[in-house]
Design a protein around this motif. Structure first.
Motif, PDB file in Angstrom:
ATOM      1  N   TYR A 179       0.805  -1.217   0.000  1.00  0.00           N
ATOM      2  CA  TYR A 179       0.000   0.000   0.000  1.00  0.00           C
ATOM      3  C   TYR A 179       0.844   1.276   0.000  1.00  0.00           C
ATOM      4  O   TYR A 179       0.320   2.366   0.193  1.00  0.00           O
ATOM      5  CB  TYR A 179      -0.950  -0.018   1.199  1.00  0.00           C
ATOM      6  N   GLY A 180       2.151   1.125  -0.223  1.00  0.00           N
ATOM      7  CA  GLY A 180       3.010   2.292  -0.334  1.00  0.00           C
ATOM      8  C   GLY A 180       3.040   3.157   0.904  1.00  0.00           C
ATOM      9  O   GLY A 180       3.116   4.383   0.816  1.00  0.00           O
ATOM     10  N   LEU A 181       3.025   2.548   2.089  1.00  0.00           N
ATOM     11  CA  LEU A 181       2.943   3.297   3.337  1.00  0.00           C
ATOM     12  C   LEU A 181       4.307   3.671   3.903  1.00  0.00           C
ATOM     13  O   LEU A 181       4.400   4.544   4.756  1.00  0.00           O
ATOM     14  CB  LEU A 181       2.149   2.483   4.372  1.00  0.00           C
ATOM     15  N   ILE A 182       5.357   2.987   3.454  1.00  0.00           N
ATOM     16  CA  ILE A 182       6.715   3.296   3.897  1.00  0.00           C
ATOM     17  C   ILE A 182       7.624   3.284   2.675  1.00  0.00           C
ATOM     18  O   ILE A 182       7.564   2.348   1.872  1.00  0.00           O
ATOM     19  CB  ILE A 182       7.233   2.266   4.929  1.00  0.00           C
ATOM     20  N   PRO A 183       8.471   4.312   2.514  1.00  0.00           N
ATOM     21  CA  PRO A 183       9.432   4.277   1.404  1.00  0.00           C
ATOM     22  C   PRO A 183      10.295   3.025   1.503  1.00  0.00           C
ATOM     23  O   PRO A 183      10.766   2.657   2.578  1.00  0.00           O
ATOM     24  CB  PRO A 183      10.259   5.547   1.610  1.00  0.00           C
ATOM     25  N   LYS A 184      10.517   2.372   0.376  1.00  0.00           N
ATOM     26  CA  LYS A 184      11.222   1.088   0.393  1.00  0.00           C
ATOM     27  C   LYS A 184      12.637   1.215   0.959  1.00  0.00           C
ATOM     28  O   LYS A 184      13.156   0.255   1.553  1.00  0.00           O
ATOM     29  CB  LYS A 184      11.260   0.478  -0.999  1.00  0.00           C
ATOM     30  N   ASP A 185      13.271   2.394   0.813  1.00  0.00           N
ATOM     31  CA  ASP A 185      14.616   2.576   1.352  1.00  0.00           C
ATOM     32  C   ASP A 185      14.644   2.538   2.875  1.00  0.00           C
ATOM     33  O   ASP A 185      15.695   2.351   3.484  1.00  0.00           O
ATOM     34  CB  ASP A 185      15.206   3.911   0.878  1.00  0.00           C
ATOM     35  N   ASN A 186      13.492   2.747   3.501  1.00  0.00           N
ATOM     36  CA  ASN A 186      13.426   2.758   4.965  1.00  0.00           C
ATOM     37  C   ASN A 186      13.167   1.376   5.556  1.00  0.00           C
ATOM     38  O   ASN A 186      13.193   1.210   6.773  1.00  0.00           O
ATOM     39  CB  ASN A 186      12.338   3.716   5.438  1.00  0.00           C
ATOM     40  N   LEU A 187      12.896   0.395   4.714  1.00  0.00           N
ATOM     41  CA  LEU A 187      12.623  -0.961   5.192  1.00  0.00           C
ATOM     42  C   LEU A 187      13.952  -1.692   5.331  1.00  0.00           C
ATOM     43  O   LEU A 187      14.397  -2.393   4.426  1.00  0.00           O
ATOM     44  CB  LEU A 187      11.675  -1.676   4.226  1.00  0.00           C
ATOM     45  N   ILE A 188      14.565  -1.534   6.483  1.00  0.00           N
ATOM     46  CA  ILE A 188      15.949  -1.973   6.673  1.00  0.00           C
ATOM     47  C   ILE A 188      16.069  -3.340   7.332  1.00  0.00           C
ATOM     48  O   ILE A 188      17.180  -3.857   7.470  1.00  0.00           O
ATOM     49  CB  ILE A 188      16.740  -0.930   7.488  1.00  0.00           C
ATOM     50  N   VAL A 189      14.957  -3.931   7.757  1.00  0.00           N
ATOM     51  CA  VAL A 189      15.007  -5.296   8.304  1.00  0.00           C
ATOM     52  C   VAL A 189      14.907  -6.270   7.134  1.00  0.00           C
ATOM     53  O   VAL A 189      13.909  -6.263   6.405  1.00  0.00           O
ATOM     54  CB  VAL A 189      13.862  -5.553   9.299  1.00  0.00           C
ATOM     55  N   PRO A 190      15.930  -7.093   6.909  1.00  0.00           N
ATOM     56  CA  PRO A 190      15.886  -8.009   5.761  1.00  0.00           C
ATOM     57  C   PRO A 190      14.839  -9.107   5.960  1.00  0.00           C
ATOM     58  O   PRO A 190      14.841  -9.808   6.969  1.00  0.00           O
ATOM     59  CB  PRO A 190      17.302  -8.595   5.722  1.00  0.00           C
ATOM     60  N   ILE A 191      13.929  -9.208   5.010  1.00  0.00           N
ATOM     61  CA  ILE A 191      12.900 -10.247   5.023  1.00  0.00           C
ATOM     62  C   ILE A 191      13.087 -11.090   3.779  1.00  0.00           C
ATOM     63  O   ILE A 191      12.894 -10.604   2.661  1.00  0.00           O
ATOM     64  CB  ILE A 191      11.476  -9.645   5.034  1.00  0.00           C
TER      65      ILE A 191
END
Length: 258
Positions: free
Chosen positions: A200-212
């Motif tokens: 849903y585009g709620l967080i910029p992808k660069d800020n998702l720093i936990v590797p999943i």
């Protein structure tokens, strides 16, 4: 056949006093259409989680013609509820003496927006303040007077809540890994949250720093994946506010956006 006899054949959806954990909410599943309650979306999401917490696509798949704003709102409420369990676990070792700042790796330091002027907080205080603030906003009669229909201006506030609560995951992952791994292994909560935020585009992808695994590596696919017919609002863009675009100290503006 009397009404009493008919009613006794229906499953009793109630947790009796003294129910054991294995019997909690242990009743037949219902479809969303058959749930007769003002809170049926919350009930449906929780039922899907109990069914299989690792089946992220199923949990995030909206019923046909479900209002997108309500769907996002109810999922965010659920994330906050479950993050309270992680917070309880973190309290054992995330102490003000050892975690005097809300950090994620050695590059990110976050300021707490719960104060009149955003400032540094011990990580556990930041966590509590953030969840308290999220609960206050999501239960606000001013912004969310109804759980059936939500104004676009109120939906725009969900991105800010998402960015702040995500920092709880990132701190746990980088500074309390055993606790994070045990919790994530049971709940798959960070994976579900990450897919949700990307979808849903709620967080910029660069800020998702936990590797999943299988998620961060395929961001484009996740962001464009459509799991079911969903009634979208006319204005799809969310006012997420400004977020730090690179792994540096988080700016005050990023913490204090509405």
């Amino acid at each position: 056949m009397s009404d009493l006899q008919i009613n006794t054949k229906l499953p009793l959806r109630r947790n009796r006093p003294g129910s054991k954990a294995k019997d909690w909410c242990h009743w037949p599943e219902e479809t969303s259409e058959n749930m007769d309650s003002l809170y049926h979306i919350q009930q449906y999401i929780q039922q899907s989680i109990r069914r299989d917490s690792s089946d992220i696509d199923f949990i995030l798949k909206a019923p046909d013609q479900q209002d997108e704003g309500v769907w996002k709102y109810e999922h965010l409420r659920q994330f906050c509820l479950e993050l309270n369990d992680l917070t309880v676990l973190l309290q054992k070792e995330c102490l003000p003496e050892t975690c005097s700042q809300m950090t994620a790796t050695e590059q990110w330091i976050f300021l707490c927006a719960a104060h009149k002027n955003p400032k540094e907080c011990p990580a556990i205080d930041y966590t509590r303040h953030t969840l308290d603030g999220a609960a206050s906003l999501l239960n606000s009669n001013k912004y969310f007077p109804s759980r059936i229909s939500i104004k676009e201006t109120s939906i725009a506030k969900l991105g800010s809540v998402c960015r702040r609560i995500y920092r709880i995951f990132s701190h746990a992952y980088y500074h309390h890994r055993p606790i994070y791994d045990e919790f994530e292994g049971r709940t798959h909560l960070c994976r579900r949250f990450t897919v949700f935020a990307l979808r849903y585009g709620l967080i910029p992808k660069d800020n998702l720093i936990v590797p999943i695994h299988g998620v961060n590596q395929d961001i484009t696919t996740i962001m464009h994946q459509q799991t079911s017919p969903i009634k979208a609002h006319s204005n799809q863009s969310l006012k997420n506010g400004d977020s730090p675009p690179s792994p540096t100290v988080a700016a005050t503006q990023a913490e204090s956006d509405a």
